[in-house]
Design a protein around this motif. Structure first.
Motif, PDB file in Angstrom:
ATOM      1  N   ALA A 244       1.041  -0.965  -0.103  1.00 38.87           N
ATOM      2  CA  ALA A 244      -0.400  -0.210   0.439  1.00 38.87           C
ATOM      3  C   ALA A 244       0.871   1.463  -0.003  1.00 38.87           C
ATOM      4  N   GLY A 245       1.609   1.183   0.262  1.00 36.33           N
ATOM      5  CA  GLY A 245       2.886   1.845   0.841  1.00 36.33           C
ATOM      6  C   GLY A 245       3.695   2.314   1.692  1.00 36.33           C
ATOM      7  N   PRO A 246       4.242   3.427   1.507  1.00 35.91           N
ATOM      8  CA  PRO A 246       5.442   3.988   2.636  1.00 35.91           C
ATOM      9  C   PRO A 246       4.520   3.656   4.269  1.00 35.91           C
ATOM     10  N   SER A 247       5.062   3.494   5.366  1.00 34.51           N
ATOM     11  CA  SER A 247       4.030   3.361   6.417  1.00 34.51           C
ATOM     12  C   SER A 247       4.248   5.152   6.722  1.00 34.51           C
ATOM     13  N   GLU A 248       2.750   4.964   8.011  1.00 34.99           N
ATOM     14  CA  GLU A 248       3.397   6.144   8.694  1.00 34.99           C
ATOM     15  C   GLU A 248       4.355   6.273   9.496  1.00 34.99           C
ATOM     16  N   VAL A 249       4.721   5.286   9.609  1.00 37.44           N
ATOM     17  CA  VAL A 249       6.307   5.669  10.616  1.00 37.44           C
ATOM     18  C   VAL A 249       7.658   5.880   9.923  1.00 37.44           C
TER      19      VAL A 249
END
Length: 173
Positions: free
Chosen positions: A26-31
């Protein structure tokens, strides 16, 4: 109901379920996004320059704003292939460069850089490189501030964001 008709909705539901926070596709994580954003904010504060989006730079260009755009990537491997229209090239390294090193700037001196930037210390200067994680533009902006230029901007998304926005690029044949 046939097996095919049952499987299709289940596959769709599974795919939608993967769109959540833990989906590696889904793309980069929030972290990851947070870490990059904080690093960018800290670099910007430390460097004493401003940030500019590609949409803002394109608007400035369309308005004919007087400025200098500096591509800080290698000439042969990058600038020659594609660069923002009206940009000039001056190489900077990726790691921080607290002291001037001609070996890191294509054998160009601090005086060469200042000559490129020109005598008007209030002219807007926009530095870019490849993408947010690349810090060549950070080094260029930091050195412009060290030399006393007051309107220094960094385009963090660089040439990748410029092209993703669908804006035109130039190349040298």
């Amino acid at each position: 109901m046939s097996m095919k008709k049952l499987v299709a909705p289940l596959v769709l539901l599974a795919a939608l379920g993967l769109a959540g926070c833990n989906n590696p596709f889904a793309g980069p994580s929030e972290v990851d996004l947070e870490a990059k954003a904080v690093k960018l904010a800290r670099d910007t504060a430390k460097g004493g320059y401003e940030l500019l989006t590609v949409a803002e730079l394109k608007k400035w260009q369309d308005e004919g704003k007087a400025m200098l755009i500096v591509d800080t990537m290698p000439f042969e491997d990058s600038y020659k292939k594609n660069h923002i229209p009206d940009a000039v090239q001056f190489l900077f390294p990726i790691p921080d460069m607290p002291e001037w090193k001609m070996t890191e700037t294509g054998d160009k001196s601090e005086q060469d850089f200042e000559k490129l930037l020109g005598p008007d210390k209030d002219r807007p200067l926009v530095f870019y490189c490849g993408f947010v994680k690349c810090t060549r533009s950070h080094n260029g902006a930091v050195w412009a501030r060290k030399l006393g230029y007051s309107k220094v901007y960094r385009l963090p998304g660089g040439i990748v964001a410029w092209k993703e926005a669908g804006y035109p690029v130039k190349s040298i044949n």
